[in-house]
Design a protein around this motif. Sequence first.
Motif: not given
Lengths: 430, 149
Positions: A376, A378-379, A404-405, A411-412, A416, B11-12, B14-15, B51, B53-55, B58, B60, B62, B108
């Motif tokens: 990843r 590339g991000i 991306l988070v 941006w997302r 997306l 399409y993800p 995220e909500e 993948t 992702e968690v933060k 949030v 989602l 991907l 991405f």
Amino acid sequence: MRYVIIGNSAAAVGCITGIRKVDKENEIVVISYEDRCYSKPMIADVLIDYPDEKLLYRDKDFFEKNNVTQILGHKAIKINPESKVVILDSNEMVPYDKLLISTGGVPFVPPIPGREKEGVFTFTELGSAKKFKKYIEENGVEKVVVIGSGFIGLEVAYYLREIGKEVIVVELLHRVLGKALDKRGSEIVETMLREKGVQFIFNNTVEEILGEEKVSSVKLKSGEVLKTEAVVIAIGVRPNVELAETARIEVNRGIVTDNHLRTNVPDIYAAGDCIECIDITDGTRKNLPLFPLAFEQGLIAGLNMAGKEITYLGGLPLNSLKFLEKPVLNAGIVEPPDSTYEVLVNDKFEKRGYYRKAILKDGKLVGFVAIGEIDRVGILTNVIRQKIDVSNIKERLVSLDFGLVDLPEEWRKEKLKEDKTAYKDWRPVG
Amino acid sequence: MSKKRKLMKVYPIEENCISCRYCEVACTMVHSETQDPVKAYKLEGLLPRATVEVKGAVSLSLMCRHCKHPFCLDACISGAITQDEDGRVRLDEDKCVGCWGCVLVCPFGAAHPHVERKHSFKCDICEDRGFPACVEACPNRALIYDFER
């Protein structure tokens, strides 16, 4: 309307792709003195007997599907822009309406005495790679000196070890990949290569190649003489501008083009290793002989040739070492030029086998190095490309789970939800 | 070029994502020989193409966006990556030589390296299956299969 492309590698394929996005009808002609469309960065693989068909970058099918005529085995020797023809070495004249020059690079060979001896090779085309392989086999070569520790030099050295040859790399600078990688990165690469059995001599260079007809030894600047049966000169490549000059096209550090990849001569475009382009990390114009850039330039030139106006943003220097056990990737500026740059490092190479480094300027990422763990990254490349402000997430940039988070929600949403992924959507944000 | 392409992709949202990672498991499983999620990972060494992702709050999931301008196509030195007429981006794992060019440029982070096997891999929109397994597995409609926007 007839499109003519000179050269048959990344930029040419990019150009065909670009033209065919707009124009499905008109004729495309590709001229190359080589016999096929193979992958230039993969030629060192012939040393380990990589199957020929796997070296093919685009097969016949691609050219047929895109309705492209290939003129192979003939070299274009002159362009006559007044009558709009390309003259081949067979004296054949190929007329064009729009022309792309993608003549690539030529190996730089310094005037070392003895460079004309048998057993001295360069490594930028399949033909020379195969000749080298044949020479090794026929002469029972066991020992090789490689001059230069750039990407080509190191890859050749690695594969020579793979087939059991003794290899000494002679490098003018004090470390490997001096121009492409940072100090720590160089150190890691050198360690991996030494473990493989490659030997290095730094701060030194070959002053003379000795031997009767064939190479038998080299004399170093330090006075030392090394016995060797073959020499590979891999100091670098220079833009091949010879053909462009026959049409009086402006050349500086490569063929000069505008932001549509047009040269100063009407209806002649240029792309790939033969041109001078803008480095987007510092805005300077330079020759950046890199595969992804060549393809991208070819694509943009192709779109413009076919009438779809599109501006080229400039190129981002990118590198990947493909032959080592651990991947080594980098983009942009890898060593801060002065104290106005900020550097973040996450070096766990000894314990966990990875190394990450990020270079920032004014809150923006301008370069990174990733070794070992590369998923990843590339991000990060895109964060550089779009000049996204990362001043509040700096520490995250060298973390393995950067994602991306970490980027702005806006941006997302755009990328997306709204699917903004066309070429123009990748321009700098804001 | 601005013409809309007829391409369906994942399409993800995220909500809706609760970071359960069912998508990752389902993806690995359907791409395996054994069709078993544990064996796919442990014996076949497969990795998920999606993948999560968690933060904080949030999260989602991907996967490959099949970009209109795929940077991975620019960077692919082996010719393993191609783009179809309809816009689908393909990665031929047998042709791939593991130069990691796609990994280096994917905005991405959706082209992943399989370092041991020396090839990259990414979402193929479950081409062989007809319908993406991740979307099927998602318990909270955080992934949808829809026409390109």
